[in-house]
Design a protein around this motif. Structure first.
Motif, short mmCIF file in Angstrom:
data_model
loop_
_atom_site.label_atom_id
_atom_site.label_comp_id
_atom_site.label_asym_id
_atom_site.label_seq_id
_atom_site.Cartn_x
_atom_site.Cartn_y
_atom_site.Cartn_z
N ASP A 230 15.56 0.61 59.54
CA ASP A 230 15.33 -0.65 60.23
C ASP A 230 16.36 -0.73 61.36
OD1 ASP A 230 15.10 -3.22 61.15
OD2 ASP A 230 15.24 -4.19 59.20
N LEU A 231 15.90 -0.64 62.60
CA LEU A 231 16.82 -0.54 63.73
C LEU A 231 17.43 -1.87 64.11
CD1 LEU A 231 14.83 1.97 65.95
CD2 LEU A 231 16.65 2.44 64.31
N THR A 232 16.98 -2.95 63.49
CA THR A 232 17.54 -4.26 63.81
C THR A 232 18.23 -4.88 62.60
OG1 THR A 232 15.45 -5.35 63.27
CG2 THR A 232 15.78 -4.67 65.55
N GLY A 233 18.43 -4.11 61.55
CA GLY A 233 19.01 -4.65 60.32
C GLY A 233 20.20 -3.83 59.86
N PRO A 234 20.57 -3.96 58.60
CA PRO A 234 21.76 -3.28 58.08
C PRO A 234 21.63 -1.76 58.02
CG PRO A 234 20.57 -4.41 56.31
CD PRO A 234 19.95 -4.85 57.60
N GLU A 235 20.40 -1.23 58.05
CA GLU A 235 20.23 0.23 58.00
C GLU A 235 20.32 0.87 59.38
OE1 GLU A 235 16.47 0.69 56.26
OE2 GLU A 235 17.07 -0.05 54.29
N TRP A 236 20.53 0.07 60.38
CA TRP A 236 20.60 0.55 61.75
C TRP A 236 21.69 1.60 61.88
CZ3 TRP A 236 25.33 -0.88 63.86
CH2 TRP A 236 25.49 -0.98 65.23
N PRO A 237 21.32 2.80 62.37
CA PRO A 237 22.30 3.89 62.43
C PRO A 237 23.42 3.59 63.41
CG PRO A 237 20.05 4.71 62.63
CD PRO A 237 19.99 3.23 62.80
N ALA A 238 24.63 3.96 63.04
CA ALA A 238 25.78 3.79 63.93
C ALA A 238 25.52 4.51 65.24
CB ALA A 238 27.03 4.33 63.25
N ARG A 239 26.07 3.98 66.30
CA ARG A 239 26.00 4.49 67.67
C ARG A 239 24.72 4.09 68.40
NH1 ARG A 239 28.33 8.69 64.77
NH2 ARG A 239 26.37 9.78 64.54
N MET A 240 23.72 3.59 67.72
CA MET A 240 22.54 3.07 68.41
C MET A 240 22.74 1.58 68.70
SD MET A 240 19.39 5.01 66.42
CE MET A 240 18.12 4.38 67.50
N CYS A 241 22.26 1.14 69.85
CA CYS A 241 22.42 -0.26 70.23
C CYS A 241 21.59 -1.15 69.30
CB CYS A 241 21.99 -0.47 71.68
SG CYS A 241 22.98 0.48 72.86
N GLU A 242 21.97 -2.42 69.22
CA GLU A 242 21.33 -3.33 68.28
C GLU A 242 19.96 -3.80 68.74
OE1 GLU A 242 23.71 -6.48 66.72
OE2 GLU A 242 25.56 -5.37 67.02
N ALA A 243 19.66 -3.67 70.03
CA ALA A 243 18.36 -4.12 70.54
C ALA A 243 17.89 -3.13 71.60
CB ALA A 243 18.47 -5.52 71.13
N PRO A 244 16.58 -2.90 71.70
CA PRO A 244 16.05 -1.95 72.70
C PRO A 244 16.02 -2.57 74.10
CG PRO A 244 14.24 -2.94 71.48
CD PRO A 244 15.50 -3.47 70.86
N GLY B 259 19.91 3.11 73.79
CA GLY B 259 21.18 3.36 74.41
C GLY B 259 21.68 4.79 74.36
N PRO B 260 22.84 5.03 74.99
CA PRO B 260 23.35 6.40 75.16
C PRO B 260 23.78 7.07 73.86
CG PRO B 260 24.98 4.80 75.88
CD PRO B 260 23.73 4.03 75.63
N GLY B 261 23.98 6.30 72.79
CA GLY B 261 24.38 6.90 71.52
C GLY B 261 23.23 7.35 70.65
N THR B 262 21.98 7.22 71.15
CA THR B 262 20.82 7.55 70.32
C THR B 262 20.82 9.01 69.89
OG1 THR B 262 19.52 5.84 71.44
CG2 THR B 262 18.31 7.48 70.18
N ALA B 263 21.09 9.91 70.84
CA ALA B 263 21.07 11.34 70.51
C ALA B 263 22.13 11.67 69.45
CB ALA B 263 21.30 12.17 71.77
N SER B 264 23.32 11.09 69.59
CA SER B 264 24.38 11.35 68.60
C SER B 264 24.01 10.78 67.25
CB SER B 264 25.70 10.73 69.09
OG SER B 264 26.10 11.33 70.30
N ALA B 265 23.35 9.61 67.25
CA ALA B 265 22.92 9.02 65.98
C ALA B 265 21.90 9.92 65.29
CB ALA B 265 22.33 7.64 66.23
N LEU B 266 20.97 10.47 66.06
CA LEU B 266 19.98 11.37 65.47
C LEU B 266 20.64 12.63 64.93
CD1 LEU B 266 17.00 11.13 68.01
CD2 LEU B 266 17.19 10.06 65.76
N GLU B 267 21.63 13.16 65.64
CA GLU B 267 22.35 14.32 65.12
C GLU B 267 22.94 14.00 63.75
OE1 GLU B 267 25.20 16.43 67.59
OE2 GLU B 267 24.32 15.48 69.36
N GLY B 268 23.61 12.85 63.65
CA GLY B 268 24.24 12.49 62.39
C GLY B 268 23.23 12.30 61.26
#
Length: 704
Positions: free
Chosen positions: A394-408, A551-560
């Motif tokens: 859930d990209l807008t809740g507590p499961e939102w991966p670190a480094r991704m922005c809270e809103a698109p 946001g710019p951290g999406t790629a790093s979040a996917l790596e993690g």
């Protein structure tokens, strides 16, 4: 047997009854526990025709795209279902659509979890990214409203697709047979190019990238040329081996058709798929049929910044921007800007050039696929080990991966379109005065916050289009097929993002002691989240960076997250399948429905003629809702040639175009088929409607 396009879409019907809400919560379901089978690999294969009737919007051309009046290539869903000796199952599905919606993925899994043992976690469903497929089945209102010229969400369209795809998965599960399979990876250079080199050059040089041939142009060197293929042969009870299927992952945008296209069309991918399928059928001794018996699944890889070499300008005759002329005075508001074109129409030179490119490029890629398939013959084994790790976010809740922005957020560079296909908004000024800054590279260097330096889509456009409901959930999975790891992500990653994701997966496998010789990234899988650019590419805010929603951290979040999933896979695999909330928008009835009384008992030939190199036949028949291409073959055309073998084609041949030309009242609907046969058009033709067996279903005409 035809599948009804109006069966009950249960979650949507329950929640959207009376159109009281636009929000739907979708459950899993996860797969049931595996059932242990004999100690050998088994495989099943399936194919579903998903070509809808004319009348729907052509998805992924944006609001300037048109409505489908017919079809050129039929659209298919292809399935390879594998089961190893422990009973572990994975269904690989490739669909001739522009994207996969999370809603569609969940609806297929809801149908197959109990019937085929394939729930959300074991269903890897990827799109070929054909922009000439239908829309109206997305999880997000923004895509249902703005990705096609025809706007809206239709639950019946979700049903239409999900019923057929699920039936293909169930067929594969019901016909499992002993098999051998094996992977191969080979580079294919010279057919693809990086369309966004300015952004790509921002990345630091990294070792371990494929070494290109020195004579290639720079844009053809800055791609990932790896073609990954799984070959699957079946073993008969007598021990004979038969060529049956293949699953390919290769990075390219297959969008050869221009916006002027008015037909459903699998585009370049369709020719690549069929080219290898016809070869496999010949090798297995199958006679050529309407649809091949073998299946070649073509999934797209890291194609975010990758185009085909030689792609013609997709608009060709770019519509001109002008001002409507009308009477007025000093107090009359000025007319809005508008686009017009004299030759942007079906059958124009623009379309002919595009068709020529699609055919030639498809043939070249099909030849590469066939050569790779042959090279895989010595790598097949019956002890392929399967595994999967799956997670919902859930990209807008507590499961939102670190480094991704809270809103698109969508950037202005995204609104301008890509470098090889700028949108009509690129450089647009409202009333010729207000610059919306819709161009690649539009950024705010002094901006702060998670999305910096992205500059939000202009407020005037946001005001015009209304609220943009963008993806708020994603699904990631890692699938193990022997010593190959597949990372499935619901986005279009750039070339460099793909390299980093593969490296992260292999590093995690080594740390966890999981045997993995190689990895591949499948994009456009199990949902859609637009693009993913590297942080370095994001800064310059070209199309790919402007389309990186979180946001710019999406790629790093996917790596993690892929690292974590590989670790879970090494520990035995598992799945976290949470409910997801989708907001597809208010339902509209867009899929043509069967008529209560079409008033036509038999079809009638209207006229037949020859034009230049093309044979044309028109006939009166039922309405689009009653003549659904996906229900089976519609027609054949045969040319009789003196002193030479007859030529015959079905309405699935790449040169055959079928259109619905509109209602003729009580006489029925007028349909047209066009076929430019190879060589001269001269000869005597027989036009047969397969839907109406028996006397009176065939007509003959002659071209001189």
């Amino acid at each position: 047997m035809p599948v009804s396009s109006r069966t009950c879409l249960l979650p949507l019907v329950l929640v959207m009854a009376g159109c009281a809400t636009r929000e739907v919560t979708l459950p899993g379901p996860a797969s049931p526990p595996p059932v242990v089978e004999p100690d050998h690999l088994r495989a099943g294969f399936g194919r579903a025709d998903i070509t809808p009737p004319p009348g729907l919007g052509l998805e992924a051309y944006g609001p300037f795209g048109g409505q489908a009046n017919g079809y050129r290539h039929r659209l298919y869903a292809r399935v390879i279902l594998l089961e190893d000796g422990t009973g572990e199952r994975i269904a690989l599905v490739a669909v001739d659509l522009a994207q996969i919606s999370l809603l569609l993925h969940r609806e297929v899994a809801r149908r197959t979890a109990l019937t085929a043992g394939i729930g959300v976690d074991r269903l890897l469903m990827a799109a070929t990214h054909a922009h000439s497929g239908p829309g109206h089945f997305f999880s997000e209102e923004a895509y249902n409203l703005h990705s096609a010229g025809v706007k809206g969400f239709d639950p019946a369209m979700v049903d239409f697709l999900a019923d057929r795809i699920a039936a293909a998965v169930e067929h594969a599960a019901a016909h499992l047979t002993r098999a051998v399979a094996g992977w191969i990876q080979q580079p294919v250079w010279g057919l693809t190019r990086n369309r966004s080199r300015i952004a790509w050059q921002q990345n630091p040089h990294a070792p371990g990238r494929p070494r290109p041939p020195p004579d290639l142009p720079p844009d053809q060197q800055s791609i990932d040329p790896t073609w990954t293929m799984l070959r699957v042969d079946t073993i008969s009870a007598a021990g004979d081996r038969f060529e049956a299927g293949a699953f390919s992952v290769f990075a390219f945008h297959p969008t050869g058709n221009p916006w002027a296209n008015d037909l459903y069309d699998g585009d370049v991918s369709a020719i690549v798929e069929r080219g290898l399928e016809r070869y496999m059928d010949r090798q297995a001794g199958h006679a050529e049929a309407f649809a091949p018996r073998s299946v070649h699944l073509l999934a797209n890889g890291v194609e975010g910044d990758v185009s085909l070499v030689g792609l013609p300008e997709r608009r060709c005759d770019r519509p001109s921007l002008g001002r409507e002329l009308r009477p007025g005075g000093p107090k009359t508001p000025p007319a809005l800007d508008s686009w017009s074109s004299e030759s942007d129409r079906p059958g124009s030179d623009c379309v002919v050039r595009a068709r020529t490119f699609v055919n030639a490029t498809g043939d070249a890629l099909a030849a590469e696929a066939t050569a790779i398939y042959k090279a895989a013959a010595g790598r097949l084994s019956g002890d392929l080990t399967l595994g999967r790790a799956f997670r919902t976010y859930d990209l807008t809740g507590p499961e939102w991966p670190a480094r991704m922005c809270e809103a698109p957020m969508i950037g202005r560079g995204a609104g301008a379109g890509a470098e090889d296909g700028p949108s009509l908004l690129a450089g647009w000024k409202v009333f010729g005065l207000i610059d919306l800054e819709m161009k690649e590279g539009t950024a705010e260097p002094t901006a702060t916050g998670c999305q910096a330096p992205k500059k939000n889509l202009h407020w005037l456009l946001r005001l015009a289009v209304g609220p943009l409901e963008l993806p708020a959930a994603m699904q990631l999975s890692v699938v193990r097929l022997g010593d190959m790891l597949l990372g499935a992500i619901p986005a279009e990653p750039t070339t460099e993002v793909g390299f980093r994701l593969k490296e992260a997966m292999l590093e995690s496998a080594a740390e966890a002691g999981l045997e993995a010789a190689s990895a591949a990234i499948i994009g456009l899988a199990n949902g859609y989240l637009q693009y993913v650019a590297t942080p370095e590419e994001y800064v310059v805010q070209h199309y790919e960076g402007g389309s990186t929603l979180y946001g710019p951290g999406t790629a790093s979040a996917l790596e993690g997250e892929l690292r974590r999933l590989v670790g879970e896979l090494a520990a035995g695999g598992g799945a976290v399948v949470n409910p997801v909330v989708v907001r597809p928008g208010k339902p509209r009835a867009l899929l043509p429905a069967p008529s209560a009384d079409h008033g036509l008992h038999r079809p009638r030939l209207d006229r037949a003629s020859c034009s230049a190199d093309t044979a044309i036949a028109r006939w009166l028949d039922v309405s689009p809702g009653d003549l659904v291409p996906a229900d089976g073959p519609v027609l054949t055309l045969t040319r009789h040639q003196a002193g030479a073998p007859d030529l015959a084609v079905w309405d699935d041949d790449r040169y055959v175009e079928v259109r619905e030309l509109g209602s003729r009242g009580r006489r029925g609907h007028l349909w047209e088929v066009r076929w430019p046969p190879p060589g001269s058009v001269a000869g005597r033709y027989r036009f047969t409607l397969l839907r109406w067996p028996g006397p009176g279903n065939a007509w003959e005409f002659e071209c001189r």
